[in-house]
Design a protein around this motif. Structure first.
Motif, PDB file in Angstrom:
ATOM      1  N   SER A 187      -9.403  75.241  10.776  1.00 10.29           N
ATOM      2  CA  SER A 187      -9.925  76.499  10.716  1.00 10.29           C
ATOM      3  C   SER A 187      -9.616  77.140  11.828  1.00 10.29           C
ATOM      4  O   SER A 187      -8.503  78.189  12.017  1.00 10.29           O
ATOM      5  CB  SER A 187     -10.869  76.855   9.890  1.00 10.29           C
ATOM      6  OG  SER A 187     -10.799  78.360  10.122  1.00 10.29           O
ATOM      7  N   CYS A 188      -9.823  76.846  13.572  1.00  8.67           N
ATOM      8  CA  CYS A 188      -9.697  77.175  13.745  1.00  8.67           C
ATOM      9  C   CYS A 188      -8.220  76.894  14.967  1.00  8.67           C
ATOM     10  O   CYS A 188      -7.436  77.850  15.244  1.00  8.67           O
ATOM     11  CB  CYS A 188     -10.396  76.496  15.632  1.00  8.67           C
ATOM     12  SG  CYS A 188     -10.274  77.324  16.559  1.00  8.67           S
ATOM     13  N   VAL A 189      -7.050  76.101  14.360  1.00  5.57           N
ATOM     14  CA  VAL A 189      -6.271  76.102  14.837  1.00  5.57           C
ATOM     15  C   VAL A 189      -5.155  76.730  13.867  1.00  5.57           C
ATOM     16  O   VAL A 189      -4.671  77.761  14.681  1.00  5.57           O
ATOM     17  CB  VAL A 189      -5.872  74.157  14.833  1.00  5.57           C
ATOM     18  CG1 VAL A 189      -4.272  73.936  14.810  1.00  5.57           C
ATOM     19  CG2 VAL A 189      -6.656  73.311  15.811  1.00  5.57           C
ATOM     20  N   ALA A 190      -5.524  77.255  13.075  1.00  2.60           N
ATOM     21  CA  ALA A 190      -4.821  77.471  11.427  1.00  2.60           C
ATOM     22  C   ALA A 190      -4.763  79.086  12.388  1.00  2.60           C
ATOM     23  O   ALA A 190      -3.406  80.247  12.157  1.00  2.60           O
ATOM     24  CB  ALA A 190      -5.135  77.920  11.206  1.00  2.60           C
ATOM     25  N   ARG A 191      -6.434  79.150  11.920  1.00  2.00           N
ATOM     26  CA  ARG A 191      -5.937  80.693  13.273  1.00  2.00           C
ATOM     27  C   ARG A 191      -5.189  81.596  14.605  1.00  2.00           C
ATOM     28  O   ARG A 191      -5.094  82.252  14.071  1.00  2.00           O
ATOM     29  CB  ARG A 191      -7.514  81.208  13.091  1.00  2.00           C
ATOM     30  CG  ARG A 191      -8.498  81.388  11.939  1.00  2.00           C
ATOM     31  CD  ARG A 191      -9.645  81.694  12.311  1.00  2.00           C
ATOM     32  NE  ARG A 191     -10.810  81.452  13.293  1.00  2.00           N
ATOM     33  CZ  ARG A 191     -10.971  80.188  13.381  1.00  2.00           C
ATOM     34  NH1 ARG A 191     -11.770  79.689  12.473  1.00  2.00           N
ATOM     35  NH2 ARG A 191     -12.180  80.110  14.224  1.00  2.00           N
ATOM     36  N   ALA A 192      -5.564  80.368  15.047  1.00  2.00           N
ATOM     37  CA  ALA A 192      -4.799  80.550  16.090  1.00  2.00           C
ATOM     38  C   ALA A 192      -3.053  80.518  16.242  1.00  2.00           C
ATOM     39  O   ALA A 192      -2.463  81.167  16.886  1.00  2.00           O
ATOM     40  CB  ALA A 192      -5.102  79.323  17.374  1.00  2.00           C
ATOM     41  N   ALA A 193      -2.486  79.676  15.421  1.00  2.00           N
ATOM     42  CA  ALA A 193      -0.887  79.143  14.919  1.00  2.00           C
ATOM     43  C   ALA A 193      -1.002  81.202  14.388  1.00  2.00           C
ATOM     44  O   ALA A 193       0.796  81.420  14.637  1.00  2.00           O
ATOM     45  CB  ALA A 193      -1.028  78.095  13.765  1.00  2.00           C
ATOM     46  N   VAL A 194      -1.625  81.313  13.082  1.00  2.00           N
ATOM     47  CA  VAL A 194      -1.063  82.223  12.868  1.00  2.00           C
ATOM     48  C   VAL A 194      -0.729  83.964  13.725  1.00  2.00           C
ATOM     49  O   VAL A 194      -0.254  84.461  13.571  1.00  2.00           O
ATOM     50  CB  VAL A 194      -2.211  82.357  12.011  1.00  2.00           C
ATOM     51  CG1 VAL A 194      -1.879  84.391  10.645  1.00  2.00           C
ATOM     52  CG2 VAL A 194      -1.821  81.686  10.892  1.00  2.00           C
ATOM     53  N   ARG A 195      -2.315  83.646  14.618  1.00  2.00           N
ATOM     54  CA  ARG A 195      -2.031  84.467  15.411  1.00  2.00           C
ATOM     55  C   ARG A 195      -0.742  84.713  16.396  1.00  2.00           C
ATOM     56  O   ARG A 195      -0.069  85.796  16.428  1.00  2.00           O
ATOM     57  CB  ARG A 195      -3.336  84.819  16.684  1.00  2.00           C
ATOM     58  CG  ARG A 195      -4.385  85.363  16.052  1.00  2.00           C
ATOM     59  CD  ARG A 195      -5.174  85.563  17.300  1.00  2.00           C
ATOM     60  NE  ARG A 195      -7.221  85.498  16.325  1.00  2.00           N
ATOM     61  CZ  ARG A 195      -7.907  84.770  16.094  1.00  2.00           C
ATOM     62  NH1 ARG A 195      -6.874  83.607  17.037  1.00  2.00           N
ATOM     63  NH2 ARG A 195      -8.985  84.411  15.528  1.00  2.00           N
ATOM     64  N   VAL A 196      -0.573  83.608  16.872  1.00  2.00           N
ATOM     65  CA  VAL A 196       1.103  83.797  17.771  1.00  2.00           C
ATOM     66  C   VAL A 196       1.964  83.772  16.561  1.00  2.00           C
ATOM     67  O   VAL A 196       2.823  85.126  17.409  1.00  2.00           O
ATOM     68  CB  VAL A 196       1.010  82.022  18.571  1.00  2.00           C
ATOM     69  CG1 VAL A 196       2.440  81.489  19.141  1.00  2.00           C
ATOM     70  CG2 VAL A 196      -0.116  82.307  19.680  1.00  2.00           C
ATOM     71  N   ALA A 197       2.175  83.220  15.377  1.00  2.00           N
ATOM     72  CA  ALA A 197       3.426  83.055  14.690  1.00  2.00           C
ATOM     73  C   ALA A 197       3.487  85.014  14.573  1.00  2.00           C
ATOM     74  O   ALA A 197       4.711  85.480  14.724  1.00  2.00           O
ATOM     75  CB  ALA A 197       2.805  82.922  13.811  1.00  2.00           C
ATOM     76  N   LEU A 198       1.977  85.799  14.313  1.00  2.00           N
ATOM     77  CA  LEU A 198       2.664  87.148  14.092  1.00  2.00           C
ATOM     78  C   LEU A 198       3.311  87.655  15.093  1.00  2.00           C
ATOM     79  O   LEU A 198       4.107  88.566  14.896  1.00  2.00           O
ATOM     80  CB  LEU A 198       1.323  87.209  12.996  1.00  2.00           C
ATOM     81  CG  LEU A 198       0.245  87.251  11.662  1.00  2.00           C
ATOM     82  CD1 LEU A 198      -0.769  87.728  11.103  1.00  2.00           C
ATOM     83  CD2 LEU A 198       1.686  87.678  10.765  1.00  2.00           C
ATOM     84  N   ARG A 199       2.776  87.702  16.504  1.00  2.00           N
ATOM     85  CA  ARG A 199       3.148  88.314  17.507  1.00  2.00           C
ATOM     86  C   ARG A 199       4.310  88.240  17.899  1.00  2.00           C
ATOM     87  O   ARG A 199       5.171  88.628  18.341  1.00  2.00           O
ATOM     88  CB  ARG A 199       2.117  88.010  18.636  1.00  2.00           C
ATOM     89  CG  ARG A 199       2.321  88.615  20.097  1.00  2.00           C
ATOM     90  CD  ARG A 199       1.219  88.033  21.203  1.00  2.00           C
ATOM     91  NE  ARG A 199      -0.186  87.817  20.996  1.00  2.00           N
ATOM     92  CZ  ARG A 199      -0.347  85.971  21.048  1.00  2.00           C
ATOM     93  NH1 ARG A 199       0.091  85.432  21.265  1.00  2.00           N
ATOM     94  NH2 ARG A 199      -1.612  86.899  20.446  1.00  2.00           N
ATOM     95  N   ALA A 200       5.075  87.058  17.487  1.00  2.00           N
ATOM     96  CA  ALA A 200       6.230  86.882  18.035  1.00  2.00           C
ATOM     97  C   ALA A 200       7.199  87.596  16.787  1.00  2.00           C
ATOM     98  O   ALA A 200       8.601  87.353  17.568  1.00  2.00           O
ATOM     99  CB  ALA A 200       6.534  84.830  18.120  1.00  2.00           C
ATOM    100  N   HIS A 201       6.959  87.392  16.023  1.00  2.00           N
ATOM    101  CA  HIS A 201       7.718  88.620  14.773  1.00  2.00           C
ATOM    102  C   HIS A 201       7.023  89.882  14.733  1.00  2.00           C
ATOM    103  O   HIS A 201       7.520  90.441  13.448  1.00  2.00           O
ATOM    104  CB  HIS A 201       7.102  87.009  13.286  1.00  2.00           C
ATOM    105  CG  HIS A 201       8.196  85.926  13.425  1.00  2.00           C
ATOM    106  ND1 HIS A 201       9.877  85.862  13.251  1.00  2.00           N
ATOM    107  CD2 HIS A 201       7.392  85.032  13.827  1.00  2.00           C
ATOM    108  CE1 HIS A 201       9.645  84.579  13.292  1.00  2.00           C
ATOM    109  NE2 HIS A 201       8.150  83.849  13.943  1.00  2.00           N
TER     110      HIS A 201
END
Length: 166
Positions: free
Chosen positions: A41-55
């Motif tokens: 869950s922690c890894v998924a949250r971090a990945a989503v933050r990065v993806a949303l920022r990048a897009h």
């Protein structure tokens, strides 16, 4: 007459790399597999933050991170498998989050009802987040080979901007 050495390769490398368009909301499309464990869950949250920022979708971060965390936690709780699969897409003005876990649908109607009630209870917070964002969510049998359960949440960007307070 001078000889010119020419190197021939079966795998040519070119310096002419075409320029890619910068990431945009419409180009957000990521899928990844996570271990079905407590850190996922922690890894998924971090990945989503990065993806949303990048897009350029930072305005959706709080709601999306909460939705992904709830879906991943539920998938890890229910799956008998060692992994869960996450898909993030931004289409038609909405973020679509899909989670697949290996928990098969039961064949007996009472077991189906009991299992669905447990899953629905585990996703109570997700239901609240999605309702505030004027989106939709659900779960059902995965249509992919291997079966299991598919859970999803659709978060419209205008709903997130209008209703989510974090």
């Amino acid at each position: 007459m001078s000889a010119v050495a020419v190197t021939v390769s079966a795998c040519p490398i070119t310096a002419d790399v075409p320029e890619a368009a910068p990431p945009s909301p419409e180009s957000l499309a990521y899928s990844f597999t996570l271990p079905a464990g407590p850190m996922s869950s922690c890894v998924a949250r971090a990945a989503v933050r990065v993806a949303l920022r990048a897009h350029e979708l930072e305005d959706m971060t709080d709601a999306a991170v909460q939705a992904v965390a709830e879906l991943v936690a539920c998938a890890c709780r229910f799956t008998p498998d060692a992994e869960v699969y996450v898909s993030l897409r931004f289409r038609d003005g909405a973020l679509r989050v899909i989670l697949y876990d290996g928990h098969p649908r039961h064949s007996h109607p009472r077991l189906v009802a009991a299992c669905d009630a447990r899953r629905r209870a585990a996703l109570r917070v997700l239901g609240c987040v999605v309702r505030v964002c004027e989106g939709e969510w659900g779960f059902g049998e995965a249509r992919e080979p291997g079966g299991g359960t598919r859970m999803w949440a659709v978060l419209p960007r205008v709903g997130v901007a209008g209703g989510w307070v974090g």
